[in-house]
Structures are given as structure tokens and as C-alpha cells.
Design a protein around this motif. Structure first.
Motif, short mmCIF file in Angstrom:
data_model
loop_
_atom_site.label_atom_id
_atom_site.label_comp_id
_atom_site.label_asym_id
_atom_site.label_seq_id
_atom_site.Cartn_x
_atom_site.Cartn_y
_atom_site.Cartn_z
N ARG A 252 -4.53 -14.18 32.33
CA ARG A 252 -3.71 -14.84 32.13
C ARG A 252 -3.16 -14.01 30.69
O ARG A 252 -2.91 -14.50 29.89
CB ARG A 252 -4.96 -15.95 30.81
CG ARG A 252 -5.57 -16.80 32.01
CD ARG A 252 -6.29 -17.81 31.57
NE ARG A 252 -6.68 -19.42 32.09
CZ ARG A 252 -7.23 -20.18 32.26
NH1 ARG A 252 -8.53 -19.81 30.94
NH2 ARG A 252 -7.36 -21.23 32.69
N SER B 209 7.25 -18.47 36.41
CA SER B 209 6.02 -18.36 35.57
C SER B 209 5.02 -18.41 36.40
O SER B 209 3.39 -17.87 35.80
CB SER B 209 5.70 -19.83 34.12
OG SER B 209 5.79 -20.40 34.46
N PRO C 227 -1.04 -19.62 25.44
CA PRO C 227 -0.77 -20.87 26.80
C PRO C 227 0.39 -22.06 26.43
O PRO C 227 0.47 -22.32 25.25
CB PRO C 227 -2.81 -21.39 26.50
CG PRO C 227 -2.70 -21.15 25.03
CD PRO C 227 -2.51 -19.50 25.18
N SER D 99 -4.93 -15.00 38.02
CA SER D 99 -3.74 -15.64 39.09
C SER D 99 -3.02 -14.85 39.85
O SER D 99 -3.62 -13.41 39.90
CB SER D 99 -2.65 -16.58 38.17
OG SER D 99 -1.82 -14.92 37.10
N GLY E 299 1.10 -20.26 37.63
CA GLY E 299 0.86 -21.64 36.12
C GLY E 299 -0.15 -22.62 36.97
O GLY E 299 0.12 -22.74 38.37
N LEU F 248 7.38 -24.90 37.14
CA LEU F 248 6.33 -23.22 37.83
C LEU F 248 6.64 -22.32 38.35
O LEU F 248 5.84 -21.61 38.60
CB LEU F 248 5.32 -23.83 37.70
CG LEU F 248 3.95 -24.94 36.90
CD1 LEU F 248 2.96 -25.31 37.25
CD2 LEU F 248 4.06 -24.26 35.49
#
Length: 346
Positions: free
Chosen positions: A336, A132, A25, A261, A134, A129
């Protein structure tokens, strides 16, 4: 800054509890005011170094992230990264009063601290973001009232002894018609921003923090809440004397909750039944190909995500000889840790 330091430590403990897979993270923070958006650059340790802070002065046109996100975020799963995160927060804490004094500079004749460019801050986060994906959280005590995404005052008024405009203020600008030019501009800004976040798998949270001792100004939670809803984020409002613990709990809940996600949800039905419509807070409904059932694209799914489905009979209905009808729900998502998985319930 102490809350953010605890948040980094909680993120480490959360990662350590993940036995099935590991992930790295990243966490970062930037400050914003009417004068611009300030980023504390990583890897520059000298206090008098001129490039230690980067200021983005453009908050009134098209705010963007000039640095790769790795230049100002920290991998707290690594002990060195966690220590660097703590040191960066300590440095920001030391410099905060000086930075606050600079933020008080007059902007268009007003005290800079009375102006909020949180709309520009959200646009900055969305741009940072976009590669990537997020989650980004914007903390503010006012509605956006300066720069891009500025929302004009439209609170209800007392006319003839009756409150007027209740519908207007409780309905997001994104859903209203016949808007005045400033309202129309804000409506288009947040509608487009929500669509871009959805496309780039970015969830936006907005956290309002106001004092319970002061009557809060018009915050327009309806419009900001719709942006959060459209991106599968959350709207928070903290207004209490022990706000530190409440803010910490809200932030750490987002960090430690189970979330995935880039998700796609689809429901399939046996003969005689079809999906008529989906009811979901965020995401994008896509029609199925070749007459198949539609599906829902979601930038983020958490334990709080709820999807309601309205079913309808196909022409001819269910065969009377059949005792059962079947439904199969499939959720395709990315963990994740970057693994692509599918969960099927029949």
C-alpha cells in the motif's frame, strides 16, 4: 454517514499502526439513483454554491468519471483531510432528505427509488480507479434493474408443484449459454467490466443490504458475486435488525485487513513435476514463456486469498534416485506504500 465517519477514523488508526512504511489512503463517497450519479466536490464550502454537487446523468449508456479521483476523495492520513471528510459527510447527511426526494422522481413511469442503477455505479467506480487502482464498494438493496448492466428478473418459478430454474438462478450469467437478449447484454457487460477491472488493478465489492422484515426481491447474487470474484473483491449480504454494526464491521474489515495489489503468483517445480492448472477465485492465468510454468495475475491479494495448484508428472517422472521433490512459490506484489516486493517460499 455515521458508519463512513467511523470508517475514516479507523483508517487513520490503521495507518498509524504501520511502522514499516507509511501510505496515504484516499476515501470518498458518491450517491446514485435512477436520475444519475452524484459527487460531492471537494474544496467548495459554500452551501449555496451551484458547483458543490456534480451530477452524472448518463446511467444508460457509458458512465464515466468526469473528475480526477483526487477531486472528490480525501487523504485521511492528514488531520486536515480527515476533518474535511467528516464535514463532507455531515453536509451530505443534511442534504440527504432533499436528495432522496429528488431521487423519487418518476423515471419511465416508476418511482425512482424502486430502480437501481448499481451497474452504472460499478462502471463509474471502475473508471474512476483505472489510473490508480484500488478498491471500490457499491452498497445497494436491489439488483441492477435500470441503466447499463441491468439484470432482468430470472428467479425460479413454481411449475406443477416443483421449483423450476434453480440451476439458472444459481449460475452467473457470465457462465450461461443460450441467453435471451437482455440476459446476453448483461452477461457481456459484467464479463467485460471484470476484465477491465482486472487489467487496471481494481477490486470491486458489492454489499447488499435488505430488511429482514420484508421478503427480498430477486438479487442475482450469482452474477454479482462472479464480478466480485473475478476482481478479487467480495460479495456481502446484510439482512438483520442490528444492520448498522454489521455493516460497519464488514466495511472496516476491508479497510484494516492486510492487502496488497498488482500481484503475480508463480510456482516452480523440480525435475519430473509440472504445474497442470491453477484454481483461484479471481485473477488471470497466463501461460509461461518457453515452456515455463504458468503464472497468475491478481489485482489484489489479502489474507483470505487462496490459490490451489494441480500438479502433474512430466514425461519420465521423478528420478528414482531422488528422495525429495521441490516446490518454490513466488509472489510479486505492490504494498500500500507503493513498494514492490517479492515473497518466496521453498
Amino acid at each position: 454517514f455515521g458508519i463512513l465517519e467511523r470508517l475514516g477514523e479507523d483508517l487513520v488508526s490503521h495507518v498509524e499502526r504501520q511502522t514499516a512504511q507509511k501510505w496515504n489512503p484516499q476515501i470518498g463517497v458518491c450517491l446514485y439513483c435512477a436520475s444519475g450519479i452524484l459527487i460531492r466536490r471537494k474544496g467548495i464550502e459554500l452551501e449555496d454554491h451551484p458547483g458543490r454537487y456534480l451530477i452524472i446523468p448518463d446511467v444508460s449508456e457509458e458512465p464515466f468519471a468526469p473528475l480526477p479521483i483526487g477531486e472528490w476523495t480525501y487523504d485521511v492520513s492528514d488531520p486536515a483531510g480527515l476533518q474535511a471528510w467528516k464535514e463532507a459527510l455531515q453536509e451530505l447527511s443534511r442534504d440527504f432528505e432533499q436528495l432522496k426526494a429528488q431521487a423519487r422522481r418518476k423515471v419511465h413511469g416508476k418511482d425512482g427509488l424502486e430502480l437501481s442503477c448499481s451497474g452504472a455505479a460499478i462502471a463509474f467506480l471502475a473508471d474512476a480507479l483505472k489510473e490508480s487502482g484500488g478498491r471500490g464498494t457499491v452498497m445497494t438493496s436491489r439488483r441492477p434493474n435500470f441503466g447499463v448492466g441491468s439484470i432482468p428478473y430470472r428467479d425460479q418459478e413454481l411449475v406443477g408443484g416443483k421449483l423450476q430454474g434453480i440451476y439458472t438462478t444459481s449460475t452467473p450469467l457470465q457462465f450461461q449459454g443460450k441467453l435471451k437478449p437482455p440476459e446476453q447484454e448483461a452477461s457481456e457487460f459484467y464479463t467485460q467490466l471484470g476484465a477491465e477491472c482486472l487489467k487496471n488493478r481494481v477490486a470491486i465489492d458489492v454489499l447488499y443490504h435488505t430488511s429482514p422484515a420484508v421478503q427480498p426481491a430477486f438479487l442475482d447474487m450469482a452474477t454479482m458475486g462472479q464480478l466480485c470474484r473475478a476482481t478479487c473483491g467480495k460479495l456481502h449480504w446484510i439482512s438483520c435488525h442490528d444492520w448498522e454494526e454489521n455493516m460497519y464491521q464488514e466495511l472496516t474489515r476491508q479497510v484494516q485487513s492486510f492487502a496488497v495489489s498488482d500481484a503475480v503468483f508463480k510456482l516452480r517445480c523440480s525435475n519430473g513435476i509440472q504445474v497442470k492448472s491453477y484454481f483461484v477465485g479471481g485473477g488471470n492465468v497466463v501461460d509461461g514463456n518457453l515452456g515455463g510454468s504458468p503464472e497468475v495475475e491478481l489485482p489484489m491479494v489479502s489474507t483470505e486469498t487462496t490459490i490451489a495448484v494441480e500438479l502433474d508428472h512430466r514425461v519420465g517422472g521423478i528420478n528414482k534416485d531422488r528422495k525429495f521433490a521441490y516446490l518454490q512459490a513466488a509472489l510479486l506484489y505492490t504494498t500500500r506504500g507503493g513498494q514492490r516486493r517479492v515473497r518466496v517460499s521453498t
